[in-house]
Motif scaffolding. Sequence first.
Motif, short mmCIF file in Angstrom:
data_model
loop_
_atom_site.label_atom_id
_atom_site.label_comp_id
_atom_site.label_asym_id
_atom_site.label_seq_id
_atom_site.Cartn_x
_atom_site.Cartn_y
_atom_site.Cartn_z
N ASN A 1 38.33 50.41 46.93
CA ASN A 1 38.46 50.80 48.33
C ASN A 1 39.71 50.12 48.88
O ASN A 1 39.85 48.91 48.80
N LYS A 2 40.62 50.90 49.45
CA LYS A 2 41.90 50.32 49.89
C LYS A 2 41.73 49.29 51.00
O LYS A 2 42.61 48.47 51.23
N ILE B 1 39.49 46.16 47.87
CA ILE B 1 40.31 45.84 46.70
C ILE B 1 40.90 47.15 46.20
O ILE B 1 40.18 48.12 46.00
N ASP B 2 42.21 47.17 46.01
CA ASP B 2 42.87 48.45 45.79
C ASP B 2 43.23 48.76 44.34
O ASP B 2 43.77 49.82 44.06
N TYR B 3 42.98 47.86 43.41
CA TYR B 3 43.17 48.26 42.03
C TYR B 3 42.27 47.44 41.11
O TYR B 3 41.76 46.38 41.45
N CYS B 4 42.10 47.98 39.92
CA CYS B 4 41.04 47.52 39.02
C CYS B 4 41.20 46.06 38.60
O CYS B 4 40.22 45.31 38.54
N GLU B 5 42.40 45.65 38.29
CA GLU B 5 42.61 44.28 37.82
C GLU B 5 42.15 43.26 38.84
O GLU B 5 41.51 42.26 38.51
N ASN C 1 33.47 46.28 53.62
CA ASN C 1 33.79 47.20 52.53
C ASN C 1 33.37 46.65 51.18
O ASN C 1 32.99 47.40 50.27
N CYS C 2 33.43 45.35 51.04
CA CYS C 2 32.96 44.70 49.82
C CYS C 2 31.47 44.94 49.64
O CYS C 2 31.00 45.28 48.54
N GLU C 3 30.73 44.77 50.71
CA GLU C 3 29.28 44.97 50.64
C GLU C 3 28.94 46.44 50.31
O GLU C 3 27.99 46.73 49.58
N LYS C 4 29.73 47.37 50.86
CA LYS C 4 29.53 48.79 50.55
C LYS C 4 29.75 49.04 49.06
O LYS C 4 29.00 49.78 48.41
N ASN D 1 41.06 59.11 39.66
CA ASN D 1 40.49 58.19 40.64
C ASN D 1 41.15 56.81 40.66
O ASN D 1 40.63 55.89 41.28
N ASN D 2 42.28 56.66 39.98
CA ASN D 2 42.96 55.37 39.94
C ASN D 2 41.98 54.25 39.60
O ASN D 2 42.05 53.14 40.11
N ALA D 3 41.03 54.57 38.72
CA ALA D 3 39.93 53.64 38.47
C ALA D 3 40.07 52.91 37.15
O ALA D 3 39.10 52.53 36.54
#
Length: 216
Positions: free
Chosen positions: A102-103, A106-110, A156-159, A81-83
């Motif tokens: 969510n691309k 925000i597309d990556y954990c850092e 998408n942030c709110e989701k 999950n690239n999480a």
Amino acid sequence: MKKLLTASLFCSVALFMSACSDEKKELSQDAFKFDIEKTKNGLGWKMEMLTLTAKDDIEIKRITANRGGCAIVDYKFWKDNNATGAISDETPPKVCNTGILNKNWIDYCEKLIKWAELSKEDCSYEYEYDLDDKSKGFKHINERVEKTENKKYIENCEKAKQVAKEKYNGKYYYDYKMPLKFGESREFMTFNNENCSSILEFSVYTNKGFVTYSVK
């Protein structure tokens, strides 16, 4: 008895400062069996796969290689999950909860972790940064959050905030912990770069102590 009590009292105080923590204890080389294999992914990126097999019930908390020169990733988390960010960057490393990224947001954990820390989880702000020059390793500098009116981003942030609330008790990420039973294996990966052309030595930090291996 007095000496014993004094030592116990010292450790009680020192434990708060991690001086007596089990994580500071050096483990035997027999703690893990390891194997390293050079490989490439579908995009042709060079990687090294580090497989660790536990010789006892143990919990991995962090792995560093080449004195911090290599970024180590838990391969299963990354693949599924690239999480996750690198588990070598800090103690304790942080892992993003599945389904949060969510691309369109925000597309990556850092970036997610920095956004949550700097914006206090406010969707009207975006995480921004500048890059240092190549000679310094393209490190993130001037990290900040900036006000945004991007409706797609905010939506998408709110989701993602709702997913965090419903599934993960409001948490976006958690401290990395990987428990292994005796004989159980786990794969870890590094993308080869100029700072990490090959793993020469690595250290595994666990709930029982740490151990360092030389690959030479």
